[in-house]
Motif scaffolding. Structure first.
Motif, PDB file in Angstrom:
ATOM      1  N   THR A   1     -74.229 -57.491  -9.312  1.00  0.00           N
ATOM      2  CA  THR A   1     -74.407 -58.835  -9.088  1.00  0.00           C
ATOM      3  C   THR A   1     -73.175 -59.774  -9.342  1.00  0.00           C
ATOM      4  O   THR A   1     -72.054 -58.981  -9.825  1.00  0.00           O
ATOM      5  CB  THR A   1     -75.553 -59.346  -9.800  1.00  0.00           C
ATOM      6  OG1 THR A   1     -75.036 -59.752 -11.556  1.00  0.00           O
ATOM      7  CG2 THR A   1     -76.828 -58.631 -10.009  1.00  0.00           C
ATOM      8  N   GLY A   2     -73.205 -60.927  -8.971  1.00  0.00           N
ATOM      9  CA  GLY A   2     -72.082 -61.597  -9.404  1.00  0.00           C
ATOM     10  C   GLY A   2     -71.627 -61.954 -10.642  1.00  0.00           C
ATOM     11  O   GLY A   2     -70.448 -62.697 -10.763  1.00  0.00           O
ATOM     12  N   ALA A   3     -72.513 -61.785 -11.468  1.00  0.00           N
ATOM     13  CA  ALA A   3     -72.247 -61.744 -13.082  1.00  0.00           C
ATOM     14  C   ALA A   3     -71.187 -60.781 -13.655  1.00  0.00           C
ATOM     15  O   ALA A   3     -70.752 -60.949 -14.514  1.00  0.00           O
ATOM     16  CB  ALA A   3     -73.412 -61.780 -13.878  1.00  0.00           C
ATOM     17  N   TYR A   4     -70.958 -59.850 -12.698  1.00  0.00           N
ATOM     18  CA  TYR A   4     -70.304 -58.522 -13.099  1.00  0.00           C
ATOM     19  C   TYR A   4     -69.294 -58.360 -12.022  1.00  0.00           C
ATOM     20  O   TYR A   4     -69.067 -57.230 -11.301  1.00  0.00           O
ATOM     21  CB  TYR A   4     -70.960 -57.464 -13.296  1.00  0.00           C
ATOM     22  CG  TYR A   4     -72.113 -57.516 -14.294  1.00  0.00           C
ATOM     23  CD1 TYR A   4     -71.701 -57.371 -15.612  1.00  0.00           C
ATOM     24  CD2 TYR A   4     -73.548 -57.872 -14.077  1.00  0.00           C
ATOM     25  CE1 TYR A   4     -72.572 -57.758 -16.716  1.00  0.00           C
ATOM     26  CE2 TYR A   4     -74.489 -57.942 -15.171  1.00  0.00           C
ATOM     27  CZ  TYR A   4     -74.024 -57.957 -16.433  1.00  0.00           C
ATOM     28  OH  TYR A   4     -74.874 -58.161 -17.485  1.00  0.00           O
ATOM     29  N   VAL A   5     -68.353 -59.722 -11.734  1.00  0.00           N
ATOM     30  CA  VAL A   5     -67.195 -59.031 -10.655  1.00  0.00           C
ATOM     31  C   VAL A   5     -66.246 -58.132 -11.090  1.00  0.00           C
ATOM     32  O   VAL A   5     -65.824 -57.496 -10.259  1.00  0.00           O
ATOM     33  CB  VAL A   5     -66.582 -60.874 -10.662  1.00  0.00           C
ATOM     34  CG1 VAL A   5     -65.349 -60.594  -9.746  1.00  0.00           C
ATOM     35  CG2 VAL A   5     -67.638 -61.817 -10.242  1.00  0.00           C
ATOM     36  N   ARG A   6     -65.857 -58.161 -12.218  1.00  0.00           N
ATOM     37  CA  ARG A   6     -64.675 -57.213 -12.685  1.00  0.00           C
ATOM     38  C   ARG A   6     -65.369 -55.699 -12.281  1.00  0.00           C
ATOM     39  O   ARG A   6     -64.564 -55.022 -11.877  1.00  0.00           O
ATOM     40  CB  ARG A   6     -64.423 -57.344 -14.063  1.00  0.00           C
ATOM     41  CG  ARG A   6     -63.379 -56.369 -14.405  1.00  0.00           C
ATOM     42  CD  ARG A   6     -62.816 -56.446 -15.970  1.00  0.00           C
ATOM     43  NE  ARG A   6     -64.031 -56.470 -16.873  1.00  0.00           N
ATOM     44  CZ  ARG A   6     -64.045 -56.730 -18.187  1.00  0.00           C
ATOM     45  NH1 ARG A   6     -63.187 -57.357 -18.489  1.00  0.00           N
ATOM     46  NH2 ARG A   6     -65.094 -56.606 -18.943  1.00  0.00           N
ATOM     47  N   SER A   7     -66.459 -55.432 -12.893  1.00  0.00           N
ATOM     48  CA  SER A   7     -66.866 -54.093 -12.603  1.00  0.00           C
ATOM     49  C   SER A   7     -67.105 -53.796 -11.276  1.00  0.00           C
ATOM     50  O   SER A   7     -66.840 -52.682 -10.825  1.00  0.00           O
ATOM     51  CB  SER A   7     -68.539 -53.955 -13.330  1.00  0.00           C
ATOM     52  OG  SER A   7     -68.253 -53.947 -14.626  1.00  0.00           O
ATOM     53  N   ARG A   8     -67.602 -54.887 -10.301  1.00  0.00           N
ATOM     54  CA  ARG A   8     -67.578 -54.699  -8.858  1.00  0.00           C
ATOM     55  C   ARG A   8     -66.288 -54.234  -8.314  1.00  0.00           C
ATOM     56  O   ARG A   8     -66.080 -53.507  -7.372  1.00  0.00           O
ATOM     57  CB  ARG A   8     -68.393 -55.748  -8.203  1.00  0.00           C
ATOM     58  CG  ARG A   8     -68.596 -55.398  -6.710  1.00  0.00           C
ATOM     59  CD  ARG A   8     -69.560 -56.509  -6.230  1.00  0.00           C
ATOM     60  NE  ARG A   8     -69.205 -57.662  -6.349  1.00  0.00           N
ATOM     61  CZ  ARG A   8     -69.904 -58.889  -6.374  1.00  0.00           C
ATOM     62  NH1 ARG A   8     -71.440 -58.848  -6.218  1.00  0.00           N
ATOM     63  NH2 ARG A   8     -69.644 -60.118  -6.285  1.00  0.00           N
ATOM     64  N   ALA A   9     -65.347 -54.932  -8.584  1.00  0.00           N
ATOM     65  CA  ALA A   9     -63.867 -55.064  -8.427  1.00  0.00           C
ATOM     66  C   ALA A   9     -63.274 -53.692  -8.563  1.00  0.00           C
ATOM     67  O   ALA A   9     -62.649 -52.955  -7.824  1.00  0.00           O
ATOM     68  CB  ALA A   9     -62.759 -56.228  -8.812  1.00  0.00           C
ATOM     69  N   LEU A  10     -63.434 -53.195  -9.818  1.00  0.00           N
ATOM     70  CA  LEU A  10     -63.142 -51.952 -10.534  1.00  0.00           C
ATOM     71  C   LEU A  10     -63.568 -50.559  -9.517  1.00  0.00           C
ATOM     72  O   LEU A  10     -62.858 -49.993  -9.105  1.00  0.00           O
ATOM     73  CB  LEU A  10     -63.239 -51.729 -11.712  1.00  0.00           C
ATOM     74  CG  LEU A  10     -62.502 -52.740 -12.964  1.00  0.00           C
ATOM     75  CD1 LEU A  10     -63.066 -52.465 -14.049  1.00  0.00           C
ATOM     76  CD2 LEU A  10     -60.920 -52.278 -12.782  1.00  0.00           C
ATOM     77  N   SER A  11     -64.706 -50.851  -9.234  1.00  0.00           N
ATOM     78  CA  SER A  11     -65.215 -49.999  -8.560  1.00  0.00           C
ATOM     79  C   SER A  11     -65.002 -49.817  -7.072  1.00  0.00           C
ATOM     80  O   SER A  11     -64.811 -48.724  -6.623  1.00  0.00           O
ATOM     81  CB  SER A  11     -66.839 -49.813  -8.583  1.00  0.00           C
ATOM     82  OG  SER A  11     -67.344 -49.499  -9.807  1.00  0.00           O
ATOM     83  N   GLY A  12     -64.665 -51.052  -6.493  1.00  0.00           N
ATOM     84  CA  GLY A  12     -64.415 -51.014  -5.276  1.00  0.00           C
ATOM     85  C   GLY A  12     -62.795 -50.623  -4.893  1.00  0.00           C
ATOM     86  O   GLY A  12     -62.370 -49.996  -4.047  1.00  0.00           O
ATOM     87  N   THR A  13     -61.853 -51.107  -6.009  1.00  0.00           N
ATOM     88  CA  THR A  13     -60.449 -50.397  -5.752  1.00  0.00           C
ATOM     89  C   THR A  13     -60.432 -49.097  -5.806  1.00  0.00           C
ATOM     90  O   THR A  13     -59.683 -48.323  -5.413  1.00  0.00           O
ATOM     91  CB  THR A  13     -59.932 -51.114  -7.084  1.00  0.00           C
ATOM     92  OG1 THR A  13     -59.898 -52.478  -6.859  1.00  0.00           O
ATOM     93  CG2 THR A  13     -58.495 -50.785  -6.794  1.00  0.00           C
TER      94      THR A  13
END
Length: 461
Positions: free
Chosen positions: A382-394
């Motif tokens: 979710t939007g509360a975990y921007v860093r986690s999503r960005a790390l997985s996306g990268t």
């Protein structure tokens, strides 16, 4: 009446840590010192003296301990750290008597209880002893621009439940900011005074009924800040804070907080290039897995998977991922402490996906496992975990680039870079640099060239 066993201080040295772990494993297996001694062909007295750090062990006896206690190699790995410590020649400055945390932390002497061999300049030392920070030594681990501005905290005359609630609220707030913005931004700029006040509570009177909740609250705040410092590559501070958080958890007899602290310590060790240390820390976190929830156990198995992956051991990595999956599948709603709310399906697949990433391109391995898991994490965060999503996306974009799918990689990278640009996370920037390198072979493609130019102009400047 038999005497209560002497409390062991595992902060003195790695050998003392080893002795405590032998005792912990012995108790888990419900063996007396004499019974363990009989299994390894030594006296019970020798077992007790090894546990207390009064007698040294050796590699052969350690192997017998590990086998007799069914420790799965945890004691063998920890003993290697003891041997490494023994090879370090102390300087004159190291010959002074070391301060150690007393049984009652409230009576701690002034100054920092520093291990001379903590992480420095982003590189872990050869010795990974536990270190603790006394409240009056806070300035020594504060950011240089802030340390001189830290005022003496205005503490209550005695600890009240409302004081503990404030510490918990601070931890919740900082954890939320860290997930949204990364550890090098607002969290790093604001934690000093909060931690000084929280740790100061340990030095004022408190009723016995509040002891466990007080140490838990202070320890969790230290772990939150330590994890954030790790994200900012302030590794020396991170190690000290996470060690202190572990100590608080043990004072509170809080196995849930202990598991969280050891998970972060393991992940930091792996990230810093010491996967063997990380594996030992994760193993120690699982010593009493019967006291942990399925999510907590899965979290620690993920740390094990990351360690095995960094060692280039694909089979062990996949086994650890499978163990994590099996345990996570049994998790029930409402059984975890509040701070484990982050560990949902997306986090689980992100963590296991990062471990799978490290073995995906080894000979004979397929990128499918990493690809599927990282995509599920991206879709679920979710939007509360921007860093986690960005790390997985990268990571996913990098994997696809290395696997020969530059077009899809560039599309996924675009969203990840949107989110990385909002962060103050040095871990995220390291991953972005790796993505840029992975795209070098396709630098003439317009989409990849645009991605690399964006990284140069907006992310890495």
């Amino acid at each position: 009446m038999p005497q209560r066993p002497k409390p062991l201080d595992d902060t003195v040295s790695t050998r003392a840590w080893f002795g405590l772990e032998v005792r912990n494993w012995r108790r888990v297996r419900r063996l007396s010192s004499a019974a363990l001694g009989a299994k390894v062909n030594v006296s019970g007295t020798l077992v007790e003296r090894i546990e207390k750090g009064e007698r040294s062990c050796n590699e052969r006896l350690t192997a017998r301990f590990d086998e007799a206690l069914d420790a799965g190699g945890a004691l063998n790995r920890l003993w290697r750290r003891v041997e490494e410590e023994a090879t370090v020649v102390p300087s004159d400055a190291d010959k002074t008597s070391a301060q150690t945390a007393p049984d009652g932390f409230r009576a701690a002497p002034a100054g920092m209880l520093v291990d001379e061999t903590t992480y420095s300049d982003g590189r872990p030392s050869d010795v990974n002893r536990r270190s603790f920070v006394a409240v009056s030594g806070l300035a020594a681990i504060a950011p240089g621009s802030v340390a001189g501005l830290v005022a003496e905290p205005s503490l209550p005359k005695s600890v009240r439940p409302s004081d503990i609630a404030q510490v918990g609220a601070a931890a919740d707030t900082l954890a939320g900011w860290d997930n949204l913005f990364g550890g090098a931004g607002i969290v790093r700029s604001t934690w000093t005074g909060q931690l000084a006040w929280a740790k100061g509570l340990l030095n004022v009177p408190y009723p016995p009924s509040l002891e466990a909740s007080l140490f838990t609250a202070v320890g969790r705040l230290a772990v939150v800040i330590g994890a954030s410092a790790f994200d900012a590559y302030a590794h020396k501070e991170a190690e000290q804070l996470l060690n202190f958080g572990t100590w608080c958890a043990e004072q509170a007899n809080n196995w849930h907080l202990r598991a969280t602290a050891l998970n972060w310590r393991a992940r930091q060790a792996v990230w810093c290039g010491h996967p063997d240390v990380g594996l030992t820390l994760a193993d120690n976190g699982l010593v009493r897995s019967d006291r942990l929830t399925p999510r907590e156990q899965a979290m620690l198995h993920n740390a094990r998977a990351r360690a095995w992956a960094r060692m280039g051991r694909p089979q062990e990595t996949l086994t650890a991922i499978g163990q994590s999956d099996d345990i996570f599948s049994t998790a029930q709603k409402g059984e975890d402490v509040p701070w484990m709310a982050y560990y949902d399906d997306a986090q689980h697949h992100g963590d296991t996906g990062h471990a799978a990433f490290d073995i995906a391109l080894l000979p004979g391995q397929s990128p499918t496992t990493a690809r599927t898991r990282l995509q599920r994490a991206i879709d679920g965060h979710t939007g509360a975990y921007v860093r986690s999503r960005a790390l997985s996306g990268t990571k996913l974009a990098t994997l696809l680039m290395l696997a020969g799918e530059p077009q899809e990689a560039a599309v996924i990278a675009s969203r990840a870079l949107d989110e990385v640009g909002k962060l103050q996370s040095k871990r995220a920037l390291t991953d972005v640099r790796d993505l840029a390198k992975a795209g070098a072979r396709y630098a003439r493609r317009p989409d990849v060239a645009g991605m690399r130019a964006r990284i140069r102009s907006t992310v890495l400047v």
